[in-house]
Scaffold this motif. Structure first.
Motif, PDB file in Angstrom:
ATOM      1  N   HIS A  88       4.912  -0.936 -10.218  1.00 33.54           N
ATOM      2  CA  HIS A  88       4.605   0.427  -9.793  1.00 33.54           C
ATOM      3  C   HIS A  88       5.826   1.116  -9.193  1.00 33.54           C
ATOM      4  O   HIS A  88       6.069   2.305  -9.454  1.00 33.54           O
ATOM      5  CB  HIS A  88       3.466   0.400  -8.772  1.00 33.54           C
ATOM      6  CG  HIS A  88       3.012   1.753  -8.329  1.00 33.54           C
ATOM      7  ND1 HIS A  88       2.174   2.554  -9.084  1.00 33.54           N
ATOM      8  CD2 HIS A  88       3.275   2.462  -7.190  1.00 33.54           C
ATOM      9  CE1 HIS A  88       1.944   3.680  -8.453  1.00 33.54           C
ATOM     10  NE2 HIS A  88       2.606   3.661  -7.302  1.00 33.54           N
ATOM     11  N   CYS A  89       6.598   0.381  -8.375  1.00 32.92           N
ATOM     12  CA  CYS A  89       7.757   1.001  -7.709  1.00 32.92           C
ATOM     13  C   CYS A  89       9.056   0.765  -8.459  1.00 32.92           C
ATOM     14  O   CYS A  89      10.134   1.099  -7.940  1.00 32.92           O
ATOM     15  CB  CYS A  89       7.869   0.480  -6.280  1.00 32.92           C
ATOM     16  SG  CYS A  89       8.299  -1.276  -6.144  1.00 32.92           S
ATOM     17  N   GLY A  90       8.976   0.168  -9.653  1.00 37.05           N
ATOM     18  CA  GLY A  90      10.184  -0.075 -10.427  1.00 37.05           C
ATOM     19  C   GLY A  90      11.110  -1.096  -9.799  1.00 37.05           C
ATOM     20  O   GLY A  90      12.317  -1.069 -10.036  1.00 37.05           O
ATOM     21  N   VAL A 102      -1.054  -8.957  -7.673  1.00 33.05           N
ATOM     22  CA  VAL A 102      -0.668  -7.861  -6.758  1.00 33.05           C
ATOM     23  C   VAL A 102       0.850  -7.747  -6.670  1.00 33.05           C
ATOM     24  O   VAL A 102       1.406  -6.646  -6.654  1.00 33.05           O
ATOM     25  CB  VAL A 102      -1.297  -8.086  -5.378  1.00 33.05           C
ATOM     26  CG1 VAL A 102      -0.813  -7.026  -4.399  1.00 33.05           C
ATOM     27  CG2 VAL A 102      -2.814  -8.053  -5.472  1.00 33.05           C
ATOM     28  N   ARG A 103       1.537  -8.889  -6.608  1.00 30.15           N
ATOM     29  CA  ARG A 103       3.005  -8.853  -6.559  1.00 30.15           C
ATOM     30  C   ARG A 103       3.565  -8.153  -7.794  1.00 30.15           C
ATOM     31  O   ARG A 103       4.398  -7.234  -7.678  1.00 30.15           O
ATOM     32  CB  ARG A 103       3.552 -10.278  -6.492  1.00 30.15           C
ATOM     33  CG  ARG A 103       5.072 -10.382  -6.558  1.00 30.15           C
ATOM     34  CD  ARG A 103       5.485 -11.766  -6.976  1.00 30.15           C
ATOM     35  NE  ARG A 103       4.977 -12.091  -8.303  1.00 30.15           N
ATOM     36  CZ  ARG A 103       4.896 -13.320  -8.803  1.00 30.15           C
ATOM     37  NH1 ARG A 103       5.256 -14.349  -8.061  1.00 30.15           N
ATOM     38  NH2 ARG A 103       4.424 -13.522 -10.018  1.00 30.15           N
ATOM     39  N   ASP A 104       3.126  -8.572  -8.971  1.00 29.02           N
ATOM     40  CA  ASP A 104       3.645  -7.980 -10.205  1.00 29.02           C
ATOM     41  C   ASP A 104       3.276  -6.505 -10.304  1.00 29.02           C
ATOM     42  O   ASP A 104       4.090  -5.678 -10.744  1.00 29.02           O
ATOM     43  CB  ASP A 104       3.110  -8.740 -11.420  1.00 29.02           C
ATOM     44  CG  ASP A 104       3.602 -10.179 -11.474  1.00 29.02           C
ATOM     45  OD1 ASP A 104       4.579 -10.488 -10.765  1.00 29.02           O
ATOM     46  OD2 ASP A 104       3.003 -10.985 -12.203  1.00 29.02           O
ATOM     47  N   GLY A 105       2.055  -6.160  -9.898  1.00 25.64           N
ATOM     48  CA  GLY A 105       1.641  -4.760  -9.963  1.00 25.64           C
ATOM     49  C   GLY A 105       2.445  -3.878  -9.023  1.00 25.64           C
ATOM     50  O   GLY A 105       2.818  -2.754  -9.372  1.00 25.64           O
ATOM     51  N   THR A 130       0.806  -1.221   0.000  1.00 20.22           N
ATOM     52  CA  THR A 130       0.000   0.000   0.000  1.00 20.22           C
ATOM     53  C   THR A 130       0.839   1.271   0.000  1.00 20.22           C
ATOM     54  O   THR A 130       0.356   2.329  -0.409  1.00 20.22           O
ATOM     55  CB  THR A 130      -0.931   0.007   1.223  1.00 20.22           C
ATOM     56  OG1 THR A 130      -0.153  -0.168   2.415  1.00 20.22           O
ATOM     57  CG2 THR A 130      -1.935  -1.126   1.128  1.00 20.22           C
ATOM     58  N   GLU A 131       2.096   1.188   0.458  1.00 14.12           N
ATOM     59  CA  GLU A 131       2.948   2.369   0.487  1.00 14.12           C
ATOM     60  C   GLU A 131       4.025   2.348  -0.586  1.00 14.12           C
ATOM     61  O   GLU A 131       4.955   3.165  -0.546  1.00 14.12           O
ATOM     62  CB  GLU A 131       3.592   2.508   1.868  1.00 14.12           C
ATOM     63  CG  GLU A 131       2.571   2.758   2.977  1.00 14.12           C
ATOM     64  CD  GLU A 131       3.209   2.936   4.342  1.00 14.12           C
ATOM     65  OE1 GLU A 131       4.458   2.951   4.400  1.00 14.12           O
ATOM     66  OE2 GLU A 131       2.478   3.063   5.339  1.00 14.12           O
ATOM     67  N   ALA A 132       3.904   1.437  -1.540  1.00 15.50           N
ATOM     68  CA  ALA A 132       4.841   1.433  -2.673  1.00 15.50           C
ATOM     69  C   ALA A 132       4.598   2.682  -3.522  1.00 15.50           C
ATOM     70  O   ALA A 132       3.456   3.002  -3.856  1.00 15.50           O
ATOM     71  CB  ALA A 132       4.644   0.165  -3.505  1.00 15.50           C
ATOM     72  N   ARG A 133       5.656   3.378  -3.870  1.00 16.23           N
ATOM     73  CA  ARG A 133       5.541   4.626  -4.622  1.00 16.23           C
ATOM     74  C   ARG A 133       6.195   4.491  -5.996  1.00 16.23           C
ATOM     75  O   ARG A 133       7.186   3.779  -6.152  1.00 16.23           O
ATOM     76  CB  ARG A 133       6.215   5.785  -3.870  1.00 16.23           C
ATOM     77  CG  ARG A 133       5.592   6.121  -2.526  1.00 16.23           C
ATOM     78  CD  ARG A 133       6.430   7.171  -1.800  1.00 16.23           C
ATOM     79  NE  ARG A 133       5.924   7.512  -0.496  1.00 16.23           N
ATOM     80  CZ  ARG A 133       5.150   8.576  -0.234  1.00 16.23           C
ATOM     81  NH1 ARG A 133       4.807   9.385  -1.236  1.00 16.23           N
ATOM     82  NH2 ARG A 133       4.740   8.826   0.991  1.00 16.23           N
ATOM     83  N   ASP A 134       5.628   5.203  -6.947  1.00 18.64           N
ATOM     84  CA  ASP A 134       6.243   5.252  -8.270  1.00 18.64           C
ATOM     85  C   ASP A 134       7.226   6.412  -8.325  1.00 18.64           C
ATOM     86  O   ASP A 134       7.523   7.056  -7.304  1.00 18.64           O
ATOM     87  CB  ASP A 134       5.175   5.355  -9.363  1.00 18.64           C
ATOM     88  CG  ASP A 134       4.327   6.624  -9.246  1.00 18.64           C
ATOM     89  OD1 ASP A 134       4.689   7.516  -8.446  1.00 18.64           O
ATOM     90  OD2 ASP A 134       3.313   6.726  -9.967  1.00 18.64           O
ATOM     91  N   ALA A 135       7.744   6.706  -9.520  1.00 15.77           N
ATOM     92  CA  ALA A 135       8.761   7.747  -9.662  1.00 15.77           C
ATOM     93  C   ALA A 135       8.234   9.128  -9.274  1.00 15.77           C
ATOM     94  O   ALA A 135       9.002  10.015  -8.905  1.00 15.77           O
ATOM     95  CB  ALA A 135       9.287   7.769 -11.097  1.00 15.77           C
ATOM     96  N   GLU A 136       6.917   9.318  -9.338  1.00 13.53           N
ATOM     97  CA  GLU A 136       6.320  10.607  -9.004  1.00 13.53           C
ATOM     98  C   GLU A 136       5.799  10.653  -7.575  1.00 13.53           C
ATOM     99  O   GLU A 136       5.137  11.609  -7.179  1.00 13.53           O
ATOM    100  CB  GLU A 136       5.194  10.920  -9.991  1.00 13.53           C
ATOM    101  CG  GLU A 136       5.677  11.025 -11.438  1.00 13.53           C
ATOM    102  CD  GLU A 136       4.530  11.308 -12.402  1.00 13.53           C
ATOM    103  OE1 GLU A 136       3.390  11.478 -11.919  1.00 13.53           O
ATOM    104  OE2 GLU A 136       4.781  11.365 -13.606  1.00 13.53           O
TER     105      GLU A 136
END
Length: 390
Positions: free
Chosen positions: A356-358, A349-352, A313-319
């Protein structure tokens, strides 16, 4: 000892045979051929000192020693083949000899370090199997799947925990996340899981299991404080405790300890469970209304409970945007209802999350999905099954 981590020499294989000797041999042959085809005072034969250095990086100790001797013999042969040509002489001979000896020493240090690393990996894997014991398929009559990704790849284990405990009063499930990282978090997770495995089996009331977990957390913190590890004495853990009662096959009991509430995914869509007001384990004394309540929630046989830790839930993308777990799962299930199956859902969910966080996880990440099988054969006894295997 089973080893899933191989040294670099073991990875250089073709058809099951090691080819680590090929690069240094090709270099030795190449240097020798170039030297024999050059005239004058320009000689490359001294470059054979590089050969045992290359071997030290990818071969074993004996292989490196063989190349050190071979390089020295090749130098002597090339340097004395033409008496009328300029010869390198004793200084370069000593250079090649000393270089070979140092390469063998460096290789021995490297191999020793690799063996120590493999041993530490085995220790980490054993610790992980102890804390997060492998769960057999259809364990306790539940269809389940889980994936655990440690943010510290070398450590391979962290503060996330999960388990399924069958017993005479139904099957219980615990998923949680210890605040903080490091071995202290692993120690706390192991303490909570040990209590869950005993209380989840023996206690008839899920509320009592929840109370036992809270008490265990407080006792563990008291022990940590007595040891003088002040930086860990305020540690707490968020968790979700589930109960699958045998007398209510179309429902699940849920206790939330300050954790992200589970999602329920099925062919009919995705719904959220209420978060409740429960505080994390270890902070229950601060709750004005007492321990968190046990909520009974309807659960159809084709619906799956999805539980994740904050690594998802707290995984962040580049932005800097958080991973939209609920929206992603809702869209995926709407497009293909089979995604709600535990294994497919966990993989999705694992792959997503990684996409998402690279692939850069900021925290330990656990994805756990569980549901009752669509059909249970008459005479199945998940509690008895658990007694034989737990």
């Amino acid at each position: 000892m089973k080893r899933d981590v191989r040294s670099r020499s073991e990875l250089l294989r073709i058809g099951g045979r090691s080819v680590a000797w090929v690069p240094p041999l090709l270099m030795l042959v190449g240097i020798t051929l170039i030297d024999f085809n050059t005239a004058g005072e320009f000689q490359m034969i001294t470059w054979v000192v590089l050969v045992p250095g290359i071997a030290a990086a990818i071969c074993g100790v004996w292989g490196t020693a063989a190349f050190a001797v071979l390089a020295l013999l090749t130098f002597l042969l090339a340097d004395t083949s033409y008496p009328d040509r300029y010869q390198s002489g004793l200084p370069d001979f000593l250079l090649v000899g000393i270089g070979g000896a140092l390469a063998v020493l460096a290789c021995a240090v490297r191999v020793r370090g690799e063996r120590r690393m493999l041993h530490m990996r085995d220790v980490a894997d054993t610790t992980r199997r102890t804390v997060l014991r492998p769960l057999p398929d259809d364990w306790a009559g539940l269809d389940h799947a889980a994936v655990y990704l440690a943010s510290d790849v070398e450590a391979r284990v962290g503060g996330d925990f999960y388990d399924i405990q069958p017993g005479p009063h139904g099957t219980r499930v615990l998923v949680g996340d210890v605040q903080g990282k490091g071995l202290g978090a692993v120690e706390t997770a192991a303490a909570l899981l040990g209590t869950f495995r005993e209380a989840g089996y023996h206690e008839a009331d899920l509320t009592t299991v929840a109370d036992r977990l809270e008490v265990r957390m407080l006792r563990h913190r008291g022990h940590i404080k007595a040891l003088g590890r002040g930086e860990e004495e305020h540690r707490f853990a968020t968790a979700v405790l589930l109960g699958f009662p045998d007398d209510a096959p179309d429902a699940v009991d849920v206790v939330v300890f300050g954790h992200e509430p589970p999602l329920i995914a099925g062919p009919g869509g995705v719904r959220h469970l209420p978060s409740g007001e429960g505080l994390p384990l270890g902070l229950g004394e601060l709750a004005a209304d007492g321990p968190p309540p046990v909520r009974r929630v309807p659960l159809a046989p084709d619906e799956t409970l999805l539980l994740t830790t904050d690594g998802v839930t707290e995984a962040r993308d580049a932005e800097g945007r958080f991973y939209p777990l609920a929206a992603e799962v809702t869209d995926a299930v709407a497009a293909d209802p089979r995604i709600a199956e535990p294994r497919r859902l966990v993989a999705f969910v694992r792959d997503g999350t990684l996409r998402h966080c690279g692939g850069r996880l900021a925290d330990d990440t656990t994805v756990f999905a569980v549901r009752r099988p669509a059909r249970r054969q008459a005479g199945d006894d998940p509690a008895g099954k658990g007694r034989l295997q737990s």
